[in-house]
Design an enzyme around this catalytic site. Structure first.
Site, short mmCIF file in Angstrom:
data_model
loop_
_atom_site.label_atom_id
_atom_site.label_comp_id
_atom_site.label_asym_id
_atom_site.label_seq_id
_atom_site.Cartn_x
_atom_site.Cartn_y
_atom_site.Cartn_z
N HIS A 147 -2.28 33.36 3.98
CA HIS A 147 -2.09 33.54 2.43
C HIS A 147 -0.78 32.29 2.22
O HIS A 147 -1.25 32.12 0.75
CB HIS A 147 -1.25 35.03 2.60
CG HIS A 147 -0.78 35.99 0.76
ND1 HIS A 147 -1.55 36.50 -0.27
CD2 HIS A 147 0.29 35.40 0.04
CE1 HIS A 147 -1.91 36.82 -0.40
NE2 HIS A 147 -0.70 35.83 -0.63
N GLU B 260 -8.94 35.62 4.65
CA GLU B 260 -7.59 36.78 4.80
C GLU B 260 -8.67 38.16 4.59
O GLU B 260 -8.27 38.66 4.75
CB GLU B 260 -6.79 36.52 3.08
CG GLU B 260 -5.76 35.46 3.58
CD GLU B 260 -5.44 35.87 1.38
OE1 GLU B 260 -4.02 35.56 1.70
OE2 GLU B 260 -5.88 35.27 1.13
N ASN C 161 -10.05 15.17 31.97
CA ASN C 161 -9.89 14.68 33.13
C ASN C 161 -9.71 15.47 34.02
O ASN C 161 -10.54 16.18 35.16
CB ASN C 161 -9.49 13.62 33.67
CG ASN C 161 -10.19 12.77 33.23
OD1 ASN C 161 -11.37 11.74 33.94
ND2 ASN C 161 -9.70 11.61 32.00
#
Length: 687
Positions: A46, A68, A422
């Site tokens: 918001h 929202e 990795n």
């Protein structure tokens, strides 16, 4: 309002909110029933929406608004989180990050997010493939009647307003109505609040802060505000905001204020109550309200100072460069004072030394940044990588509060990304392989940081398959990196370190050697360029640990000054174990290499004068020679020098293109007598 003046602030704060969104989304994925996390995510989204709308980045604000809608259903228990919703929200965050990066690069923050928006809207409607929740439509809509009574002030708020009037400020009751076709109502309300707070302070609004954050209002909201503007100016400026239909501004006097203070009496005559909307963060609003009394006493805009400020990186670099010059002059003054020997000068220089020493500590601390700023981006990366590989991975981070110099922080991110990828991609086994090996199906990767002396250690450790040294050795021989005879003389740890050898990263390596070594030579080169070192500890079938050693700072270091004939050199103290004097008969010749016995081990002896081709010093003619014992990881060496000068704080200056491709010299410094001394890098001496 010139939005360009706030652009850098928007970029910084948007980055903070996006990081918070990522972190909370990862937490929510682990505990999807925890609605407090959903509330935190909603507030961040918001706030970000309000900021973007205020700055005019409509695409960013629109996408956040769609997020929202979904989050509102979840926090009101109308929708349950599932994998499709999580993936869609994470894709939304990626798109938001791309938009912010575009804005940072000078763009408008535009992007084609139609597919993501369609997915978010489908979630709200409940017609998506993942068996979604009910709840049509009302993601951002809700009952507006948060307050059944009018806008009423308590005694504290009346006192604040009364003090403001006594100080000559205007107090207003303001009712604002947005247009019926307004899409981003909260964004427009936020712009009104921003205007009011730039010219004063909002003391009261209706309804509560929570309702403001939830965007629960139809078209009208009401506030009491203190302002330095006249009634006409305030009304004109509010009405000039885009999509504001009407602004009714009423100036209050002490009599009307006392009426408002009476219990159970509506707040203001002819002032209809309606829920407001403000895009500012809840915490910021609350803090400002708590500080309202103090602000009213000091021109209605003062208040408590913030505990932290953002400082431009270039300014910190300039400060460090200026202090470096000051440090050089201080050393010069100390030498002059020792030569002139006047009490007044000596006392002054000693005081200057103490003050500049304290200043040095402060300047260095200003540049120190917690490694958390780098570590924060890894959980999301691990989550996505594990999901794509079909593996279960837990990332455990410890020591994120450990601090490093900003210069090092900027450079260490990419090597750590490579080591972590990795570990996940090739170090950890698949779920079936782990179960067959009697391991938990969830692999664990530890990311640690801690201080040790003047260094910071960062470790990446997994509980995977480890490195198969025999395969590494055979591959290295086949690739021509070393001969079979050389390989036979190497220890297990030295064989493991072969994965850092240039040219070792081939397509065959990925399948033949547990995936280790893919581009790790680049990782070692980057860490070495930072004055650091990387080592490996591995146990086949149990896992691998990469340990990265880094200096705390690259700008000002403690060093041992030494002489080679007429030339002076500096060696960083962080790499020196001790100093000693050896006799020529102590030096042995083993396989053509000069060695000495040191604490139960045999280590090589290096002639610094020969390495640097010193024009007027040769230690071979001396019976006794001073040596400095230096180390690089687990390797040690005795470096022969002419004479010890002493320890000193020195400023490291890079040589740029003057000495390219020279790994022995890390830079240069200016000494107290004005001479330039080269700084020796022990990592370049020990191969």
């Amino acid at each position: 309002m010139d939005m360009n003046a706030y652009l850098s602030m928007f970029i910084d704060e948007a980055g903070d909110h996006l990081q918070a969104l990522n972190d909370n989304m990862l937490q929510l994925e682990n505990t999807p029933e925890d609605l407090t996390i959903v509330q935190a995510i909603f507030r961040s989204a918001h706030t970000l929406k309000g900021m973007a709308a205020t700055m005019g980045f409509e695409d960013l604000a629109s996408l956040t608004h769609e997020m929202e809608n979904v989050l509102d259903l979840v926090r009101n228990s109308k929708l349950r989180m599932d994998s499709f919703i999580f993936d869609t929200l994470f894709k939304s965050l990626d798109a938001l990050e791309s938009m912010v990066q575009d804005i940072t690069a000078g763009g408008a923050g535009s992007a084609d997010v139609s597919a993501i928006v369609a997915s978010l809207q489908a979630i709200v409607k409940g017609d998506y493939n993942a068996g979604g929740g009910p709840a049509a439509g009302g993601a951002a809509e809700g009952a507006a009647g948060a307050g059944d009574s009018g806008l009423q002030l308590d005694q504290y708020q009346v006192s604040v307003l009364q003090q403001s009037m006594d100080s000559g400020h205007q107090v207003y009751h303001i009712t604002v109505t947005v247009r019926e076709d307004c899409v981003l109502k909260a964004a427009r309300a936020y712009m009104v609040f921003d205007l009011l707070e730039r010219h004063g302070e909002v003391v009261k609004s209706e309804p509560s802060v929570q309702d403001l954050e939830q965007e629960k209002f139809d078209r009208t909201f009401t506030v009491f505000a203190i302002s330095s503007l006249s009634q006409e100016e305030l009304q004109q400026q509010i009405a000039a905001i885009s999509e504001i239909e009407e602004a009714a501004v009423t100036k209050l006097d002490p009599e009307s204020l006392q009426i408002l203070a009476r219990p159970n009496v509506p707040s203001a005559p002819a002032a209809p109550s309606a829920p407001p909307a403000a895009g500012a963060p809840e915490a910021a609003r609350e803090a400002k309200r708590q500080a309202a009394a103090a602000k009213a006493q000091t021109a209605a805009a003062g208040g408590a100072l913030p505990r932290t400020i953002r400082v431009d990186i270039d300014r910190l670099d300039t400060l460090m460069n200026l202090f470096s010059e000051l440090l050089i002059d201080r050393v010069r003054l100390e030498q002059l004072a020792s030569e002139i020997r006047k009490p007044e000068l000596t006392d002054t220089v000693e005081h200057l030394t103490r003050v500049s020493g304290d200043l040095q500590n402060i300047v260095l601390k200003l540049r120190m940044v917690p490694v958390e700023s780098v570590f924060n981006r890894f959980p999301r990366m691990i989550r996505d990588l594990a999901k794509s590989l079909g593996k279960k991975v837990e990332l455990v981070i410890t020591g994120a509060e450990t601090e490093l110099d900003r210069t090092v922080i900027d450079e260490i991110g990419d090597p750590l990304v490579h080591l972590l990828r990795n570990s996940i991609d090739h170090g950890l086994e698949s779920v079936s392989e782990r179960i067959a090996a009697g391991k938990p199906e969830t692999g664990t990767v530890h990311l640690r940081a801690y201080h040790s002396g003047n260094h910071v250690f960062i470790e990446v450790e997994d509980d995977g398959r480890g490195i198969n040294r025999e395969k590494v050795k055979n591959k290295a021989i086949a690739s021509g990196i070393l001969t079979a005879e050389e390989a036979g003389k190497m220890s297990d740890d030295e064989i493991a370190m072969l994965i850092f050898a240039p040219g070792f990263s081939t397509a065959d390596t990925i399948s033949d050697i547990s995936g280790r070594g893919v581009g790790l030579d680049v990782v070692r080169s980057k860490i070495a360029s930072l004055g650091g070192n990387v080592t490996i500890r591995t146990s086949e079938g149990k896992g691998t640990k990469f340990s990265v050693e880094l200096p705390l700072t690259l700008s000002i270091i403690s060093a041992m000054l030494v002489k080679l004939g007429s030339e002076k050199y500096a060696i960083p103290l962080s790499s020196i174990a001790e100093t000693a004097i050896i006799r020529q008969e102590q030096i042995r010749l083993i396989h053509g290499n000069r060695m000495i016995e040191y604490r139960g081990a045999v280590i090589p002896v290096l002639s610094l004068s020969r390495i640097l081709e010193s024009p007027d010093y040769d230690e071979s003619a001396e019976e006794e020679t001073e040596v400095i014992i230096v180390r690089k990881g687990d390797k040690w060496a005795a470096v022969m020098v002419d004479e010890f000068i002493g320890q000193s704080e020195i400023v490291l200056k890079t040589l740029g293109s003057y000495l390219p491709n020279t790994d022995i010299v890390a830079g240069a410094t200016i000494l107290g007598d004005g001479q330039v001394a080269l700084i020796i890098d022990p990592n370049g001496l020990i191969k």
